[in-house]
Motif scaffolding. Structure first.
Motif, PDB file in Angstrom:
ATOM      1  N   LYS A 161       0.865  -0.923   0.021  1.00 53.79           N
ATOM      2  CA  LYS A 161      -0.180   0.031  -0.208  1.00 53.79           C
ATOM      3  C   LYS A 161       0.812   1.193  -0.071  1.00 53.79           C
ATOM      4  CE  LYS A 161      -3.754   1.172   2.019  1.00 53.79           C
ATOM      5  NZ  LYS A 161      -4.667   1.071   3.429  1.00 53.79           N
ATOM      6  N   LEU A 162       1.760   0.844   1.069  1.00 54.43           N
ATOM      7  CA  LEU A 162       3.137   2.694   1.354  1.00 54.43           C
ATOM      8  C   LEU A 162       3.360   2.528  -0.484  1.00 54.43           C
ATOM      9  CD1 LEU A 162       4.619   1.508   4.037  1.00 54.43           C
ATOM     10  CD2 LEU A 162       3.547   3.908   3.842  1.00 54.43           C
ATOM     11  N   ARG A 163       3.517   1.361  -0.949  1.00 49.42           N
ATOM     12  CA  ARG A 163       4.069   1.983  -2.584  1.00 49.42           C
ATOM     13  C   ARG A 163       3.696   1.925  -3.088  1.00 49.42           C
ATOM     14  NH1 ARG A 163       7.982  -3.912  -2.115  1.00 49.42           N
ATOM     15  NH2 ARG A 163       9.727  -2.688  -1.337  1.00 49.42           N
ATOM     16  N   THR A 164       2.726   2.125  -3.247  1.00 52.25           N
ATOM     17  CA  THR A 164       1.380   2.624  -3.835  1.00 52.25           C
ATOM     18  C   THR A 164       0.926   3.922  -4.169  1.00 52.25           C
ATOM     19  OG1 THR A 164      -0.557   1.588  -2.995  1.00 52.25           O
ATOM     20  CG2 THR A 164       0.150   0.859  -4.753  1.00 52.25           C
ATOM     21  N   ASN A 189      10.484   3.500  -0.923  1.00 47.81           N
ATOM     22  CA  ASN A 189      11.892   2.879  -0.107  1.00 47.81           C
ATOM     23  C   ASN A 189      10.923   1.679   1.191  1.00 47.81           C
ATOM     24  OD1 ASN A 189      11.244   5.518   0.889  1.00 47.81           O
ATOM     25  ND2 ASN A 189      12.942   5.813   2.236  1.00 47.81           N
ATOM     26  N   VAL A 190      10.602   0.645   1.033  1.00 51.32           N
ATOM     27  CA  VAL A 190       9.740   0.618   1.779  1.00 51.32           C
ATOM     28  C   VAL A 190      10.093  -1.246   2.077  1.00 51.32           C
ATOM     29  CG1 VAL A 190       7.698   0.706   0.956  1.00 51.32           C
ATOM     30  CG2 VAL A 190       8.133  -0.025   3.120  1.00 51.32           C
ATOM     31  N   ALA A 200       9.961  12.190   6.366  1.00 54.47           N
ATOM     32  CA  ALA A 200       8.754  10.874   5.933  1.00 54.47           C
ATOM     33  C   ALA A 200       8.263  10.869   6.387  1.00 54.47           C
ATOM     34  CB  ALA A 200      10.495  10.340   5.844  1.00 54.47           C
ATOM     35  N   ARG A 201       8.422  11.021   7.557  1.00 57.94           N
ATOM     36  CA  ARG A 201       7.236  10.632   8.964  1.00 57.94           C
ATOM     37  C   ARG A 201       5.856  11.551   8.410  1.00 57.94           C
ATOM     38  NH1 ARG A 201       5.565  11.057  14.455  1.00 57.94           N
ATOM     39  NH2 ARG A 201       6.874  13.356  14.527  1.00 57.94           N
ATOM     40  N   LEU A 202       6.141  13.316   8.338  1.00 54.28           N
ATOM     41  CA  LEU A 202       5.479  13.681   8.547  1.00 54.28           C
ATOM     42  C   LEU A 202       4.864  13.094   6.679  1.00 54.28           C
ATOM     43  CD1 LEU A 202       7.141  17.346   9.937  1.00 54.28           C
ATOM     44  CD2 LEU A 202       5.710  16.170  10.819  1.00 54.28           C
ATOM     45  N   ARG A 203       5.512  13.351   6.074  1.00 56.85           N
ATOM     46  CA  ARG A 203       5.134  13.359   4.658  1.00 56.85           C
ATOM     47  C   ARG A 203       3.529  11.998   4.989  1.00 56.85           C
ATOM     48  NH1 ARG A 203       8.789  10.717   0.724  1.00 56.85           N
ATOM     49  NH2 ARG A 203      10.532  11.497   2.097  1.00 56.85           N
ATOM     50  N   LEU A 204       4.485  10.859   5.563  1.00 60.72           N
ATOM     51  CA  LEU A 204       3.948   9.459   5.857  1.00 60.72           C
ATOM     52  C   LEU A 204       2.550  10.533   6.793  1.00 60.72           C
ATOM     53  CD1 LEU A 204       7.022   7.541   6.467  1.00 60.72           C
ATOM     54  CD2 LEU A 204       4.922   7.112   5.272  1.00 60.72           C
TER      55      LEU A 204
END
Lengths: 550, 260
Positions: A53-56, A61-62, A91-95
């Motif tokens: 799901k993260l990749r999509t 880079n997961v 990255a955490r904020l983007r996530l």
């Protein structure tokens, strides 16, 4: 003189270097990359689903990684690696804007993965992508999905994400657990030694691994704790011991132990009168808190009326004393090879002890009796093979009855230890009593400040073979309550007759997750020549210790 | 019959009050219901990972295991075993909580094989250097607080009761705590802690709730943020188990000494 000091300093620095190398060579917390962990799952499939799901969503880079938490494997989805925390935080904020809450953690050592090019089949978990995924998962989703029809265990819990975690019987560390530490120690002495043959600054290292294994649902266990010390100058301090090699069985109202063990009795801080099962490993530290392993058979009866512990102690351990080249010792030194015993069985005498303990609300009570070879020898003047004066340890047979009491009344801790001992020279009584008060959160910080005051008494007065026959100990303990567990303890034992003061300082702080830095200083002030401590008048020292735990 | 009674009872909670009830009575009523729903779990065991973060974002972790024994007529007993960091591995903490009397607490130091009693005055002190104080982690006996119902409020899409609590025990670091209690599960979703000067000190968020034995809800994540220091602590619980057969024997000094 100058030249010897210079050469000595060179040897010292060489050892420092060697030790530094030794410590660095240990497996360490490498300057690791960091990542953002966005989920931890019981089932590998769910971690893999999160990864996809993260990749999509564009986070290429997961990867998945297996983490062991309390002996259980968790499958995590982790974004990264990032070379520093700042990038990970970004990255955490983007996530977060995509609905994934995560936290920054060290990135596990996986084989490097090309950026998003391949599915994570090369990861440590090869067979993940198989299981069809039961539910759509969103990390923060709290709605309880329809519970799967799975009632394998009455203790099964339904996770919010539909994972069913079936739990094995509680058996912590049933596969065995190895812990312990390796430590380097440097002692810096303020003065030249009192006796020829003694040395100046001193390096040492030690190691204490501990292996523990339980079975039978925790009802049976073994523990093995060897200890090794290497000392630069003192051949007697370089030694090894088996601190513990003990089997233990626990039943509902009794416990049994057999092997080599360590037992502590008592409540006070300045000295430990009541503590008698284990011999003091005096070469380790003059604070008498280091102990040698004691062969024992121990039976404990657990009753409403209190716990009754019975001990049979076959085999006596001699106290360790610094050798002729060691500091912090008597003058002349104690020649352990000439140890003498009152009992004809010498160190084969079988000692016995019994102890009853009970908690009564705010009170802890301990009553004990010991019959056998006294742990603290008398030191008799003698000669070594070359006609030089030495002290010879003499171990007498004793009967010692003891009481220890502790009460927690409001913010006060009241403590008392009393012993009455009968030996060759009749009966004597000694006690330590005092209190501890803690100021919580001083000066609007998280730190606590504890005040300790104790009085030490021995009715043999000045003829007592202990320096603590009529003394007052005052001390203060500063606990910072920070993430590094920083602590600072400073105290003094003051002889009421004016026979000197022993100052004591201890400090420690954790560094990272696996290192601990400790400092210790002792100052022997105004010690008269006839004092038990007179041999240590010139032995003021500062000790720095760096330990790595594993 | 029972099946009928329970929904009826729950319905009665939603019906507007017929009799005038003070906010204090209402607060106590809600908390009593929360306590009733959480009664009877017997004992529980769980693992916990604590991540401490300072203002600069530096992290350190703690791993521990907690066993709890429900006591009828007294506060719960708990045994906490530390696994990480390595230098405190094997340290264990035994606590007998009491409704209003001072708790009894002992700490086991494995290096010395020594059990030390601790005075329970340190309620406001940090637990293992974290943003959680000891008093935040002990069992929330009803008598430990006075209560006042404030209002109903929606929080993250869930209906909550907002209740204020005032510590009734000595040595608390707080003047009051404001709790957002989930109306369906009777579990807290958010708690605000006000310090002795009544300034907002910390906020606790509880999420990842899971239900065990079809009855007991437990937050598997708790995040505490200290607004005065910008430090935070995240607690993640795992492996919750209930009714594992623990007895008082598992919470005595002898078990403290052999805790692993």
């Amino acid at each position: 003189m100058m030249r010897t000091e210079a050469r000595h300093a060179m040897t010292t620095s060489r050892y420092v270097l060697l030790l530094a190398l030794l410590i660095l060579a240990l497996p360490g917390d490498a300057a690791a990359d960091v990542g953002v962990q966005v989920g931890a799952y019981m089932r590998p499939g769910n971690a893999q689903q999160a990864v996809e799901k993260l990749r999509t969503t564009g986070f290429t880079n997961v990867t998945t990684a297996v983490k062991t938490v309390n002996g259980r494997s968790l499958h995590t989805a982790i974004v990264g690696p990032f070379e520093d925390r700042k990038k990970a935080e970004a990255a955490r904020l983007r996530l977060r804007t995509h609905g994934w809450s995560g936290f920054i953690t060290s990135f596990p050592n996986l084989p490097a993965e090309p950026d998003g090019a391949m599915p994570s089949s090369r990861g440590p978990i090869g067979a993940l992508e198989t299981a069809p995924l039961p539910t759509q998962h969103k990390p923060d989703d709290e709605t309880r999905t329809a519970a799967p029809v799975q009632t394998l265990s009455p203790h099964a819990a339904v996770d919010d994400d539909g994972d069913t975690a079936s739990h094995p019987a509680p058996a912590p560390h049933s596969t065995g657990k190895l812990t312990g530490y390796v430590s380097a120690e440097l002692r810096l002495f303020a003065n030249d030694p009192s006796s020829a043959g003694q040395h100046g600054d001193n390096l040492a290292w030690s190691m204490r691994p501990e292996y523990y294994r339980a079975w039978n649902d925790g009802g049976d266990s073994v523990i093995f704790t060897p200890f090794i010390r290497w000392d630069q100058h003192d051949g007697e301090r370089s030694h090894a011991d088996v601190n513990e090699l003990l089997w233990q069985h626990v039943a509902h109202d009794w416990e049994a132990r057999a092997g080599i063990g360590k037992v502590f009795w008592g409540v006070t801080e300045s000295q430990h009168l009541v503590d008698i099962i284990n011999q003091t490993d005096l070469v380790e530290n003059i604070d008498t808190e280091d102990k040698l392993g004691q062969p024992m058979i121990n039976m404990a009866l657990i009753r409403d009326l209190g716990n009754l512990n019975l001990f049979v102690l076959p085999g006596f351990r001699e106290r360790t004393f610094p050798g002729p080249e060691g500091r912090l010792r008597t003058i002349p030194y104690v020649d352990m090879t000439q140890a003498r015993y009152e009992s004809g069985a010498e160190d084969k005498h079988v000692d016995v002890a019994v102890r009853w303990t009970k908690i009564l609300g705010d009170w802890d009570i301990g009553l004990a009796h010991f019959s056998g070879t006294g742990r603290d020898p008398l030191l008799l003047p003698g000669m070594d093979g070359n006609g030089n004066p030495v002290l010879i340890p003499f171990y007498e047979q004793i009967d010692q009855t003891s009481l220890d009491l502790q009460a927690a009344l409001d913010a006060w801790l009241w403590k008392l230890e009393v012993i009455s001992r009968h030996g060759q020279n009749g009966r004597y009584t000694a006690f330590t009593g005092g209190l501890e008060y803690t100021f919580v959160g001083i000066l609007e910080t998280a730190a606590d400040l504890g005040i300790i005051a104790e009085y030490l008494y021995d009715d043999r007065k000045d003829s007592a073979p202990t320096p603590f026959e009529d003394d007052v100990m005052i001390g203060t303990r500063l606990t910072f309550n920070d993430a590094q567990s920083s602590e600072f303890l400073v105290g003094a034992v003051i002889d009421a007759d004016g026979d000197g003061v022993l100052y004591n300082l201890e400090a420690s702080r954790r560094i990272g997750n696996r290192w601990k830095l400790g400092a210790e200083a002792r100052i022997f002030s105004n010690i008269p020549l006839n004092s038990v401590l007179s041999g240590q008048r010139n032995d003021d020292y500062l000790q720095i210790e760096l330990a790595r735990y594993f | 019959m029972k099946k009928l009674l329970l929904p009826l009872f729950m319905l009665s909670l939603l019906v507007p009050e017929v009799f005038a009830q003070t906010p204090e009575e209402r607060g106590l009523e809600i908390v009593t219901e929360a306590d009733r729903r959480d009664t009877g779990f017997g004992d529980s065991q769980a693992g916990m990972v604590m991540i401490l973060r300072n203002r600069a974002g530096d992290e350190s972790t703690r791993e521990l295991r907690v066993s709890t024994l429900e006591m009828s007529g007294d506060g719960d007993r708990s045994l906490t075993i530390f696994d990480h960091p390595a230098d405190v591995s094997g340290t264990a903490f035994l606590s007998y909580t009491h409704a209003l009397d001072a708790d009894d607490q002992w700490l086991y130091l494995p290096a010395l094989k020594r059990v030390k009693r601790i005075t329970s005055k340190n309620k406001s002190g940090p637990f293992m250097g974290s943003e959680f104080a000891f008093e935040d982690l002990t069992s929330p006996e009803i008598q430990k607080y006075r209560y006042k119902y404030l209002r109903n409020e929606k929080l993250d899409g869930r209906n909550t009761y907002v209740i204020e609590r005032y510590p009734a025990y000595e040595n608390s670091g707080y003047t009051r705590l404001v709790t957002w209690l989930d109306q369906e599960r009777y579990q807290p979703l958010k708690v605000e802690f006000y310090d002795r000067k009544d300034a907002l000190l910390k906020t606790l968020m509880l999420d990842n709730y899971k239900q065990y034995l079809d009855r007991y809800w437990r937050a598997n994540r708790m995040t505490m943020v200290n607004h005065q220091t910008d430090k935070s602590t995240e607690l993640t619980w795992s492996d919750y188990r209930f009714k594992t057969g623990l007895t008082e024997r598992d919470f005595d000094q002898s078990s403290l000494m052999r805790a692993r």
